[in-house]
Design a protein around this motif. Structure first.
Motif, PDB file in Angstrom:
ATOM      1  N   ARG A 141       0.811  -1.214   0.000  1.00  0.00           N
ATOM      2  CA  ARG A 141       0.000   0.000   0.000  1.00  0.00           C
ATOM      3  C   ARG A 141       0.841   1.259   0.000  1.00  0.00           C
ATOM      4  O   ARG A 141       0.335   2.332   0.233  1.00  0.00           O
ATOM      5  CB  ARG A 141      -0.896   0.036   1.231  1.00  0.00           C
ATOM      6  N   GLN A 164      -5.695   2.334   1.069  1.00  0.00           N
ATOM      7  CA  GLN A 164      -5.036   2.762  -0.161  1.00  0.00           C
ATOM      8  C   GLN A 164      -4.133   1.672  -0.698  1.00  0.00           C
ATOM      9  O   GLN A 164      -3.335   1.102   0.028  1.00  0.00           O
ATOM     10  CB  GLN A 164      -4.198   4.015   0.109  1.00  0.00           C
ATOM     11  N   GLY A 165      -4.263   1.413  -1.957  1.00  0.00           N
ATOM     12  CA  GLY A 165      -3.374   0.488  -2.610  1.00  0.00           C
ATOM     13  C   GLY A 165      -2.925   1.090  -3.912  1.00  0.00           C
ATOM     14  O   GLY A 165      -3.716   1.182  -4.858  1.00  0.00           O
ATOM     15  N   THR A 215      -8.782   1.639 -10.611  1.00  0.00           N
ATOM     16  CA  THR A 215      -9.832   2.624 -10.372  1.00  0.00           C
ATOM     17  C   THR A 215     -10.943   2.400 -11.395  1.00  0.00           C
ATOM     18  O   THR A 215     -10.662   2.052 -12.548  1.00  0.00           O
ATOM     19  CB  THR A 215      -9.278   4.056 -10.530  1.00  0.00           C
ATOM     20  N   GLU A 261      -3.791  -0.203  -7.759  1.00  0.00           N
ATOM     21  CA  GLU A 261      -4.574  -1.444  -7.734  1.00  0.00           C
ATOM     22  C   GLU A 261      -5.825  -1.317  -8.585  1.00  0.00           C
ATOM     23  O   GLU A 261      -6.599  -2.263  -8.690  1.00  0.00           O
ATOM     24  CB  GLU A 261      -4.954  -1.798  -6.298  1.00  0.00           C
ATOM     25  N   LYS A 271     -12.469  -5.254  -1.641  1.00  0.00           N
ATOM     26  CA  LYS A 271     -11.115  -4.870  -1.253  1.00  0.00           C
ATOM     27  C   LYS A 271     -10.653  -5.720  -0.079  1.00  0.00           C
ATOM     28  O   LYS A 271     -11.459  -6.239   0.699  1.00  0.00           O
ATOM     29  CB  LYS A 271     -11.068  -3.390  -0.844  1.00  0.00           C
ATOM     30  N   GLU A 308      -4.435   7.670  -8.948  1.00  0.00           N
ATOM     31  CA  GLU A 308      -4.122   6.242  -9.084  1.00  0.00           C
ATOM     32  C   GLU A 308      -2.910   5.877  -8.243  1.00  0.00           C
ATOM     33  O   GLU A 308      -2.808   4.762  -7.743  1.00  0.00           O
ATOM     34  CB  GLU A 308      -3.923   5.899 -10.564  1.00  0.00           C
ATOM     35  N   LYS A 343      -9.516  -5.602  -5.307  1.00  0.00           N
ATOM     36  CA  LYS A 343      -8.302  -4.861  -5.001  1.00  0.00           C
ATOM     37  C   LYS A 343      -7.743  -5.429  -3.710  1.00  0.00           C
ATOM     38  O   LYS A 343      -8.488  -5.651  -2.751  1.00  0.00           O
ATOM     39  CB  LYS A 343      -8.611  -3.370  -4.848  1.00  0.00           C
ATOM     40  N   THR A 381       3.015   4.077  -1.772  1.00  0.00           N
ATOM     41  CA  THR A 381       3.333   4.663  -3.072  1.00  0.00           C
ATOM     42  C   THR A 381       4.846   4.717  -3.227  1.00  0.00           C
ATOM     43  O   THR A 381       5.598   4.575  -2.254  1.00  0.00           O
ATOM     44  CB  THR A 381       2.783   6.085  -3.173  1.00  0.00           C
ATOM     45  N   GLY A 416      -4.303   5.196  -4.888  1.00  0.00           N
ATOM     46  CA  GLY A 416      -5.289   4.134  -4.746  1.00  0.00           C
ATOM     47  C   GLY A 416      -6.739   4.566  -4.671  1.00  0.00           C
ATOM     48  O   GLY A 416      -7.551   3.899  -4.018  1.00  0.00           O
ATOM     49  N   ASP A 470      -5.917   1.198 -14.852  1.00  0.00           N
ATOM     50  CA  ASP A 470      -4.813   1.953 -14.242  1.00  0.00           C
ATOM     51  C   ASP A 470      -3.882   2.450 -15.342  1.00  0.00           C
ATOM     52  O   ASP A 470      -3.617   1.746 -16.311  1.00  0.00           O
ATOM     53  CB  ASP A 470      -4.028   1.068 -13.258  1.00  0.00           C
ATOM     54  N   ASP A 529     -10.431   4.630  -5.446  1.00  0.00           N
ATOM     55  CA  ASP A 529     -11.185   3.464  -5.926  1.00  0.00           C
ATOM     56  C   ASP A 529     -12.154   3.813  -7.045  1.00  0.00           C
ATOM     57  O   ASP A 529     -12.359   3.019  -7.975  1.00  0.00           O
ATOM     58  CB  ASP A 529     -11.979   2.871  -4.758  1.00  0.00           C
TER      59      ASP A 529
END
Lengths: 329, 652
Positions: free
Chosen positions: A303, B398-399, B404, B402, B472, B341, B393, A305, B344, B363, B346
């Motif tokens: 997770r 937040q990922g 959107t 992953e 998720k 993006e 996801k 960035t 993360g 993405d 969604d």
């Protein structure tokens, strides 16, 4: 210094491209009167004016006008023009639709038509301030800063609280190369606005820097903060400036306010650590680094960035340096 | 506060009365009773705050809101009154409220009289605290402006369809069933000015009945931009509405300082609303502040879900708005999409185009439509649980990158096709990135419940024309499609023996690998699953039932089916002679470096798929308690995939 906002980005090579609120640096050859005036002004100025976008949107303080969705291909533009024509047909002596039409021409950079329409509106009894400020905008757009300056000053003599006129004056001065005066006028404008947008505060801030008035820039940041609160987009450039001026304590005070607002922001915690280290407060700096790293570690590896991963590595390095008394977690 | 002659007269009358020992109310008895000319409507919804706005033709100051948790009210908040453009006064009162997730009743008044009657018709709910996980329904209404002579009353149809769909067809019912209401801009045509809003947004009683119950937020559209400036925050849009600038609503994000772009939390969702007008037009100059704020806001939030909204879509070919041609859309795609993006986000919802369009999970598609590459389609399916299955996801929270989903829904009041205005330099056909492109009136409903988000497009007749889901976090049980990022070390075998008599079917699954000990005990059971995928779709699953003593107790024996011997740490077993759970007979789990997981099941309840299975075949195992998974590569030379005999797979 770029006049007005920064020049819009270069548009890709696509003939279909359009922006519904365009501010390119293009001169338009229109009616003789405007062309003559422009030529006269060019001859009178022995310097190259920087090309930039129009400050039209900024002068909306006075006109409450913005760039419309006015590209000819947009049905809304045609509808708006039709509505204006219908209004004029109903009441040919009403100046209000003429103001709208002038603004429409302005938004489409038809400077001559815009100017002519403003003059017509004046004849019909339109509000003098409104038309003069509108005309001043047109002159700016047509790269006639002297004319814009003249009109703006005239309006300010009538009412020195006219923010729009003062902003146009500033833009004119900047276009004429007098950045110091432009910065001063923008600062006065800011003082007149009770709740400015962050964008306007930054505009004034950067104008001070361009004029090499860094202390004034920081005063602007503080004034903006007083009016709209602690906002990252204002504080971060102010912090950068404080650091550039070699004032880590002042920068630290600013970052502390941001951290108070978002205590889990690892980037701000890390910068706080850097400033503490600069001030020789290494124990506190390390603690700040550890907190920042903990915030990053709270997020699973997947997770994070790229920016967070880079920050993580930087923090780990800082915590492992000989100046650190303990190793980072 | 700006005073007008009217207000000054009233204030003078009031102060004179006070000096004389009278009340302001008595002083105003000589004046006319105020008439509500707009509202009340609700703004700035938070766990502990709400702003009530209304207009009157006259006022006896101070105007106020009386409020409380019961119809008896009990608290009062004076309003700030200013002259409005209707020739009267605008009043705004921000209430400090004690309890989140609570219904409050309110009444607007002035010093002389009350103007509304306390009751359900004038009530609202405060938001839950940020981070609270509870079912949340979001309603988005895009380009909903009624335009006399151009659009009809279709916006009433789409609104009524929603009222019917979620409730009893009434505004009150729909307001009770809605948690977040978001307008996507172009809320009034053609000039989004105060007069037009008064006519088409504030005056219709059907809208008023909803607005006085449910707060709404909005993104600014280009028609609002006709008379409002989003860089300077001037103009009617900013006079009419109030949006958070200083984190007033409580958020895990960062204060923007601007009403043109802002963020707020509702439960476990972080909302980001952006300006796709002047701020993006000048993103390299003064407008850079929005991008700076956005990045810091997304860095600071820790919400499970992030939903972004703005007017002009980064991807669209609907109704004269080709996102390859219009610069604002290009800039949103090139400048904003990489940021969202990266952090993360969604879901992105936009309006502007009077159509409905929806991407799959994508993405990094920043270029023109014809540059779309397969690598940008993280899941090209339809996302429909009843179709290709939900998008998944990996991170609840937040990922980065992953995926959107982007929705365009500017069809609340008007719907057009792109080819109504030929010759505009736009490309024909739906945008290639879209999974759905519909020429239909409608609105979007987003429902979030824990780790699942469901999006629906509801048309004006009440038909649901599109449904997709995003789930998720780590799967609990077998996900609909193979999970990414699973470990590949270990050995596995799957034997599904298919017999003519289904009662004689047998299923055995085995995994040997380093398995974490999740500290299972008899009260918790274990959540471990074996999942067989055929051509990317789940074909067979065998899960060890989770839940403990209370859940898995046979009526006869009244004992847990799970056994754990503390003298044998790391070993867990499950036995059920009755094969109550999908034919499961036994489960043996051994944790540690030489861990193993083995199940045995049989009978018709094992729910075999049809054989032979479509290839490729993928076998995955999930330990949901420890969030571990394994994807042991199948040994292609050891596959038996037979219509009569079933499936035999080994790997590792």
């Amino acid at each position: 210094m770029k006049r007005g906002f920064a020049a819009p980005p270069t548009q890709p090579d696509n003939p279909g491209h359009r922006r519904e609120c365009n501010r390119p640096n293009r001169l338009r050859i229109g009616h003789v009167s405007i062309q003559d005036q422009r030529i006269q002004e060019k001859r009178g100025l022995d310097r190259r004016r920087p090309g930039a976008g129009l400050a039209g949107c900024l002068a909306a303080f006075a006109l409450l006008a913005t760039c419309s969705s006015g590209a000819n291909a947009n049905p809304s533009f045609e509808e708006k023009e039709k509505a204006i024509s219908e209004a004029l047909a109903k009441n040919p002596n009403d100046p209000a639709p003429l103001i709208d039409r002038a603004q429409l021409h302005h938004d489409n950079e038809n400077w001559d038509a815009a100017a002519a329409t403003y003059f017509l509106a004046k004849e019909k009894g339109a509000d003098r301030t409104r038309t003069n400020v509108g005309l001043a905008q047109v002159f700016l757009g047509a790269e006639m800063p002297l004319a814009a300056q003249t009109l703006a000053k005239a309006e300010l003599e009538r009412d020195d609280t006219n923010v729009g006129a003062r902003v146009i004056l500033a833009e004119s001065l900047a276009a004429l190369g007098d950045h110091a005066s432009a910065a001063a006028e923008l600062k006065k404008s800011l003082a007149l606005v009770a709740s400015p947008s962050p964008e306007f505060v930054l505009r004034v801030f950067h104008a001070q820097i361009t004029a090499n008035q860094t202390d004034s820039a920081l005063e602007v940041a503080d004034a903006g903060t007083t009016k709209i609160g602690v906002v990252a987009s204002i504080q971060l450039p102010a912090i950068a400036l404080e650091r550039k001026l070699g004032r880590p304590q002042a920068a630290l005070s600013r970052i502390e306010r941001l951290v108070a607002q978002a205590p889990r922001h690892p980037g701000w915690l890390a910068e706080r650590g850097d400033l503490l280290m600069e001030l020789g407060r290494s124990d506190e700096a390390m603690e700040s680094y550890r907190r920042a790293l903990a915030m990053i570690h709270e997020r699973p590896t997947g997770r994070r960035t790229d920016a967070l991963v880079n920050l993580q590595h930087q923090l780990q390095t800082k915590l492992e340096t000989p100046t650190g008394k303990e190793k980072g977690s | 506060m700006i005073t007008t002659p009217k207000l000054r007269r009233h204030l003078l009358r009031c102060s004179t009365a006070l000096v004389a020992g009278l009340t302001c109310a008595s002083a105003a008895l000589a004046g006319p009773a105020p008439l509500i000319t707009r509202g009340p409507y609700l703004q700035m919804p938070g766990p502990n705050t709400m702003t009530v706005v209304w207009h009157t033709d006259v006022v006896t100051a101070p105007a106020s809101v009386i409020f409380g948790e019961t119809v008896g009210l009990g608290s009062i908040q004076n309003a700030i009154s200013t002259a409005d453009l209707l020739g009267g006064f605008r009043h705004s009162a921000t209430l400090s409220l004690a309890a989140p997730n609570t219904t409050y009743f309110y009444q607007v008044a002035d010093a002389a009289t009350t103007l509304t009657t306390p009751g359900v018709d004038y009530s609202f709910n405060t938001s839950p605290l940020p981070g609270t996980r509870q079912p949340i329904r979001i309603w988005t209404f895009g380009d909903s402006g009624y335009w006399p002579g151009h659009f009809g009353t279709e916006y009433m149809d789409t609104r009524q369809a929603y009222y019917d769909h979620v409730a009893d067809g009434t505004a009150n019912g729909a307001a009770d069933a809605t948690d977040v209401m978001m307008y996507l801009g172009d809320n009034a045509y053609t000039l989004g000015n105060d007069a037009t809003y008064q006519s088409v947004f504030f005056s219709p009683p059907e809208l008023q009945a909803f607005h006085q119950r449910q707060p709404f937020l909005s993104a600014v559209g280009n028609h609002e931009g006709f008379v409002s400036n989003t860089l300077a925050e001037t103009g009617d849009y900013f006079t009419m509405f109030e949006f958070p600038t200083a984190n007033e609503l409580g958020t895990n994000g960062v204060a923007s300082g601007s009403e043109a772009y802002y963020s707020f939390d509702y439960g476990n969702i972080h909302f980001v609303v952006l300006d796709s007008e002047e701020n993006i037009e000048d993103f390299a100059g003064a407008g850079a502040a929005m991008l700076t704020w956005l990045e810091n806001d997304l860095l600071a939030t820790t919400s499970d879900w992030i939903i972004a909204a703005w007017h002009r879509p980064p991807y669209s070919r609907g109704f004269v708005h080709d996102s390859d041609v219009e610069q604002n859309e290009i800039d949103m795609r090139e400048q904003v999409v990489p940021i969202i993006e990266d952090y993360g986000v969604d879901l992105v919802i936009s309006g502007h185009a009077h159509t409905y369009e929806r991407t799959p999970l994508i993405d990094n598609h920043i270029g023109l439509a014809n540059t779309l590459s397969a690598s940008s389609l993280l899941d090209a399916g339809d996302g429909d649980p009843a179709g290709d299955g939900p998008y998944h996801k990996a991170s609840l929270g937040q990922g980065p990158h992953e995926g959107t989903v982007y929705i365009v829904n500017g069809a609340a009041a008007d719907v057009r096709s792109f080819d109504e205005f030929p010759g505009l330099g736009m490309s024909a056909g739906p945008h290639p990135v879209m999974n759905k492109s519909l020429i239909s009136l409608g609105t979007s409903i987003i429902e979030v419940d824990g780790d699942v988000l469901t999006g629906s497009f509801l048309d004006d007749t009440g038909a649901v024309l599109d449904t997709f889901q995003i789930s998720k976090g780590f799967p609990n049980g077998c996900p609909a499609t193979p999970h990414s990022s699973c470990a590949t070390v270990g050995k596995m075998s799957v034997a599904l023996k298919n017999k003519d008599d289904n009662e004689k079917d047998k299923a055995k699954v085995k995994l040997k690998t380093n398995m974490a000990d999740s500290g299972w005990d008899l009260s918790a059971g274990a959540s471990v699953s074996a999942c067989v995928y055929a051509d990317g779709v789940l074909a067979f699953s065998q899960s060890a039932p989770n839940g403990g003593l209370a859940t898995y107790t046979t009526a006869d024996l009244d004992t847990s089916l799970w056994e754990f011997d503390s003298s044998k740490p790391g070993k867990y077993s499950f036995k059920d002679k009755g094969q109550t759970f999908l034919g499961l007979k036994s489960v043996k789990i051994k944790t540690g470096e030489k861990g193993s997981y083995a199940t045995s099941a049989g009978g018709a309840a094992t729910a075999f798929p049809a054989f032979p299975l479509q290839t490729p075949i993928v076998v995955q195992f999930f330990n949901s308690d420890a969030e571990e998974c394994w994807d042991i590569p199948v040994d292609e030379s050891k596959i038996k995939n037979d219509a009569e005999k079933g499936l035999g797979v080994k790997g590792g």
